[in-house]
Design a protein around this motif. Structure first.
Motif, PDB file in Angstrom:
ATOM      1  N   LEU A 135       0.877  -1.172   0.000  1.00  0.00           N
ATOM      2  CA  LEU A 135       0.000   0.000   0.000  1.00  0.00           C
ATOM      3  C   LEU A 135       0.912   1.218   0.000  1.00  0.00           C
ATOM      4  O   LEU A 135       1.833   1.316   0.824  1.00  0.00           O
ATOM      5  CB  LEU A 135      -0.897   0.003   1.245  1.00  0.00           C
ATOM      6  CG  LEU A 135      -1.514   1.342   1.674  1.00  0.00           C
ATOM      7  CD1 LEU A 135      -2.442   1.896   0.605  1.00  0.00           C
ATOM      8  CD2 LEU A 135      -2.253   1.180   3.006  1.00  0.00           C
ATOM      9  N   ILE A 136       0.684   2.157  -0.909  1.00  0.00           N
ATOM     10  CA  ILE A 136       1.508   3.363  -1.017  1.00  0.00           C
ATOM     11  C   ILE A 136       0.680   4.566  -0.579  1.00  0.00           C
ATOM     12  O   ILE A 136      -0.460   4.732  -1.007  1.00  0.00           O
ATOM     13  CB  ILE A 136       2.003   3.579  -2.463  1.00  0.00           C
ATOM     14  CG1 ILE A 136       2.644   2.301  -3.004  1.00  0.00           C
ATOM     15  CG2 ILE A 136       2.988   4.742  -2.520  1.00  0.00           C
ATOM     16  CD1 ILE A 136       3.878   1.847  -2.256  1.00  0.00           C
ATOM     17  N   PHE A 137       1.267   5.400   0.277  1.00  0.00           N
ATOM     18  CA  PHE A 137       0.570   6.591   0.761  1.00  0.00           C
ATOM     19  C   PHE A 137       0.981   7.815  -0.060  1.00  0.00           C
ATOM     20  O   PHE A 137       2.152   8.177  -0.099  1.00  0.00           O
ATOM     21  CB  PHE A 137       0.903   6.834   2.239  1.00  0.00           C
ATOM     22  CG  PHE A 137       0.485   5.707   3.147  1.00  0.00           C
ATOM     23  CD1 PHE A 137      -0.851   5.488   3.440  1.00  0.00           C
ATOM     24  CD2 PHE A 137       1.434   4.861   3.701  1.00  0.00           C
ATOM     25  CE1 PHE A 137      -1.233   4.446   4.274  1.00  0.00           C
ATOM     26  CE2 PHE A 137       1.063   3.826   4.542  1.00  0.00           C
ATOM     27  CZ  PHE A 137      -0.277   3.610   4.828  1.00  0.00           C
ATOM     28  N   PHE A 138       0.017   8.429  -0.706  1.00  0.00           N
ATOM     29  CA  PHE A 138       0.222   9.706  -1.387  1.00  0.00           C
ATOM     30  C   PHE A 138      -0.371  10.783  -0.479  1.00  0.00           C
ATOM     31  O   PHE A 138      -1.585  11.000  -0.466  1.00  0.00           O
ATOM     32  CB  PHE A 138      -0.457   9.705  -2.758  1.00  0.00           C
ATOM     33  CG  PHE A 138       0.302   8.956  -3.818  1.00  0.00           C
ATOM     34  CD1 PHE A 138       0.885   9.632  -4.882  1.00  0.00           C
ATOM     35  CD2 PHE A 138       0.449   7.578  -3.755  1.00  0.00           C
ATOM     36  CE1 PHE A 138       1.586   8.945  -5.870  1.00  0.00           C
ATOM     37  CE2 PHE A 138       1.140   6.877  -4.720  1.00  0.00           C
ATOM     38  CZ  PHE A 138       1.718   7.561  -5.780  1.00  0.00           C
ATOM     39  N   ASN A 139       0.475  11.427   0.295  1.00  0.00           N
ATOM     40  CA  ASN A 139       0.002  12.350   1.322  1.00  0.00           C
ATOM     41  C   ASN A 139      -0.441  13.693   0.755  1.00  0.00           C
ATOM     42  O   ASN A 139       0.078  14.173  -0.256  1.00  0.00           O
ATOM     43  CB  ASN A 139       1.103  12.589   2.358  1.00  0.00           C
ATOM     44  CG  ASN A 139       1.287  11.404   3.278  1.00  0.00           C
ATOM     45  OD1 ASN A 139       0.325  10.758   3.674  1.00  0.00           O
ATOM     46  ND2 ASN A 139       2.533  11.104   3.624  1.00  0.00           N
ATOM     47  N   ASP A 140      -1.384  14.287   1.452  1.00  0.00           N
ATOM     48  CA  ASP A 140      -1.889  15.606   1.110  1.00  0.00           C
ATOM     49  C   ASP A 140      -0.745  16.617   1.049  1.00  0.00           C
ATOM     50  O   ASP A 140       0.113  16.674   1.939  1.00  0.00           O
ATOM     51  CB  ASP A 140      -2.914  16.036   2.172  1.00  0.00           C
ATOM     52  CG  ASP A 140      -3.509  17.404   1.901  1.00  0.00           C
ATOM     53  OD1 ASP A 140      -3.538  17.831   0.730  1.00  0.00           O
ATOM     54  OD2 ASP A 140      -3.944  18.060   2.872  1.00  0.00           O
ATOM     55  N   ASP A 141      -0.706  17.403  -0.037  1.00  0.00           N
ATOM     56  CA  ASP A 141       0.241  18.514  -0.196  1.00  0.00           C
ATOM     57  C   ASP A 141       1.701  18.046  -0.201  1.00  0.00           C
ATOM     58  O   ASP A 141       2.589  18.771   0.219  1.00  0.00           O
ATOM     59  CB  ASP A 141       0.030  19.549   0.911  1.00  0.00           C
ATOM     60  CG  ASP A 141       0.557  20.934   0.515  1.00  0.00           C
ATOM     61  OD1 ASP A 141       0.552  21.240  -0.687  1.00  0.00           O
ATOM     62  OD2 ASP A 141       0.990  21.687   1.409  1.00  0.00           O
ATOM     63  N   GLU A 142       1.932  16.836  -0.707  1.00  0.00           N
ATOM     64  CA  GLU A 142       3.291  16.290  -0.791  1.00  0.00           C
ATOM     65  C   GLU A 142       3.675  16.153  -2.260  1.00  0.00           C
ATOM     66  O   GLU A 142       3.018  15.455  -3.024  1.00  0.00           O
ATOM     67  CB  GLU A 142       3.334  14.932  -0.091  1.00  0.00           C
ATOM     68  CG  GLU A 142       4.691  14.277  -0.061  1.00  0.00           C
ATOM     69  CD  GLU A 142       4.646  12.969   0.713  1.00  0.00           C
ATOM     70  OE1 GLU A 142       5.151  12.936   1.858  1.00  0.00           O
ATOM     71  OE2 GLU A 142       4.088  11.971   0.176  1.00  0.00           O
ATOM     72  N   GLU A 143       4.738  16.817  -2.664  1.00  0.00           N
ATOM     73  CA  GLU A 143       5.181  16.755  -4.050  1.00  0.00           C
ATOM     74  C   GLU A 143       5.878  15.432  -4.331  1.00  0.00           C
ATOM     75  O   GLU A 143       6.627  14.921  -3.509  1.00  0.00           O
ATOM     76  CB  GLU A 143       6.120  17.918  -4.371  1.00  0.00           C
ATOM     77  CG  GLU A 143       5.436  19.279  -4.393  1.00  0.00           C
ATOM     78  CD  GLU A 143       6.327  20.355  -4.974  1.00  0.00           C
ATOM     79  OE1 GLU A 143       7.453  20.019  -5.426  1.00  0.00           O
ATOM     80  OE2 GLU A 143       5.921  21.522  -4.983  1.00  0.00           O
ATOM     81  N   TYR A 144       5.628  14.887  -5.512  1.00  0.00           N
ATOM     82  CA  TYR A 144       6.217  13.611  -5.875  1.00  0.00           C
ATOM     83  C   TYR A 144       6.400  13.523  -7.389  1.00  0.00           C
ATOM     84  O   TYR A 144       5.759  14.250  -8.155  1.00  0.00           O
ATOM     85  CB  TYR A 144       5.327  12.447  -5.407  1.00  0.00           C
ATOM     86  CG  TYR A 144       3.977  12.396  -6.093  1.00  0.00           C
ATOM     87  CD1 TYR A 144       3.802  11.663  -7.276  1.00  0.00           C
ATOM     88  CD2 TYR A 144       2.880  13.080  -5.588  1.00  0.00           C
ATOM     89  CE1 TYR A 144       2.571  11.622  -7.922  1.00  0.00           C
ATOM     90  CE2 TYR A 144       1.646  13.043  -6.223  1.00  0.00           C
ATOM     91  CZ  TYR A 144       1.503  12.308  -7.385  1.00  0.00           C
ATOM     92  OH  TYR A 144       0.292  12.278  -8.021  1.00  0.00           O
ATOM     93  N   GLY A 145       7.282  12.629  -7.800  1.00  0.00           N
ATOM     94  CA  GLY A 145       7.455  12.283  -9.202  1.00  0.00           C
ATOM     95  C   GLY A 145       7.369  10.773  -9.346  1.00  0.00           C
ATOM     96  O   GLY A 145       7.520  10.036  -8.371  1.00  0.00           O
TER      97      GLY A 145
END
Length: 282
Positions: free
Chosen positions: A70-80
């Motif tokens: 399970l991968i967490f894409f957190n609120d207001d977190e920049e990612y590529g």
């Protein structure tokens, strides 16, 4: 339930959207091997990969996403995002109303603040959670389950994923994490290949003994069992496309239909045929 947005690289299908939660089937062609331009999540998403693999980049931190996680894409977190193997990837993405997520998420797994964000980038999930992901995706995609059932199953999936007894979050060194990730990428590139331990160790560049020790310590399961889970996760993805389950078994590297059925039943509590029927795939 079937709204769909698509560009050259990404396809997003809305499977369910209510006041409680939203479930999307996100599929990516995976043509970009290098990190994509930065994006930013507008709310926390729980992302369950079910096909292929991708790497998520947050600052200098890299997280390998594959069907056992399970991968967490957190609120207001920049990612590529980048793709270490060809063939693209696909995942089920769930965004849940903040107060409900607050109830479901153990406090020791989240950070303080106005939004619900998770301390760790990923969390291992068990076969029961994998089966729930497949049930939601196939059932909603074919209109075989109603809204109330889907919402309940999604909350059950999240609760199971965050529970201590059915998920894993193991600490390991940076070097060992990189070795384990390289091994996972190798297996994800061809889940149906009948690998030998020596062949995997040779590709990774370590001894078979060291590989088995490090992998088991980092993942909490032996290497052979992890490969079995990769194959079974792929079976959950492909099972709607096969009328002949013997062919599915052989394509995924199982020695026979009975071998595949026994492994499937042991992990998911029902036979492949019963799973097809329960999710209205036949």
């Amino acid at each position: 339930m079937s709204n769909q947005a698509m560009d050259d690289e990404l396809s997003v299908r809305v499977l369910l959207e209510t006041s409680t939660l939203a479930i999307r089937d996100v599929q990516c062609r995976g043509t970009c091997r290098h990190a994509s331009p930065s994006e930013c999540a507008t709310m926390t998403h729980l992302v369950y990969p079910y096909r292929g693999a991708f790497m998520r980049h947050v600052g200098r931190t890299e997280t390998l996403a594959e069907p056992n996680q399970l991968i967490f894409f957190n609120d207001d977190e920049e990612y590529g995002i980048s793709h270490p193997v060809g063939g693209g990837d696909a995942c089920l993405s769930i965004a849940i109303e903040r107060e409900l997520l607050s109830e479901l998420a153990p406090r020791d797994q989240t950070k303080g603040g106005a939004s619900i964000t998770f301390r760790h980038a990923r969390r291992g999930i068990d076969p029961g959670a994998q089966a729930l992901v497949a049930t939601l995706r196939h059932g909603l995609g074919r209109g075989a389950i109603e809204t109330l059932e889907a919402e309940t199953l999604a909350l059950t999936l999240i609760e199971r994923s965050l529970g201590e007894k059915t998920s894993t979050a193991r600490a390991t060194s940076f070097g060992r994490k990189k070795l384990v990730d390289r091994t996972k990428i190798l297996l994800a590139a061809n889940p149906g290949r009948r690998w030998t331990l020596a062949a995997i160790a040779n590709e990774i560049g370590v001894s078979p003994v060291y590989l088995t020790q490090v992998f088991a310590q980092a993942e909490g399961v032996p290497l052979y069992r992890y490969q079995l889970r990769v194959r079974l996760a792929r079976a959950l993805d492909l099972i709607a496309e096969y009328d002949d389950l013997t062919m599915l078994a052989l394509d995924l590297g199982f020695s026979s239909h009975s071998h595949f059925t026994a492994a499937f039943r042991q992990h998911y509590g029902q036979s492949p045929t019963d799973f097809q029927r329960s999710t209205a795939l036949r």
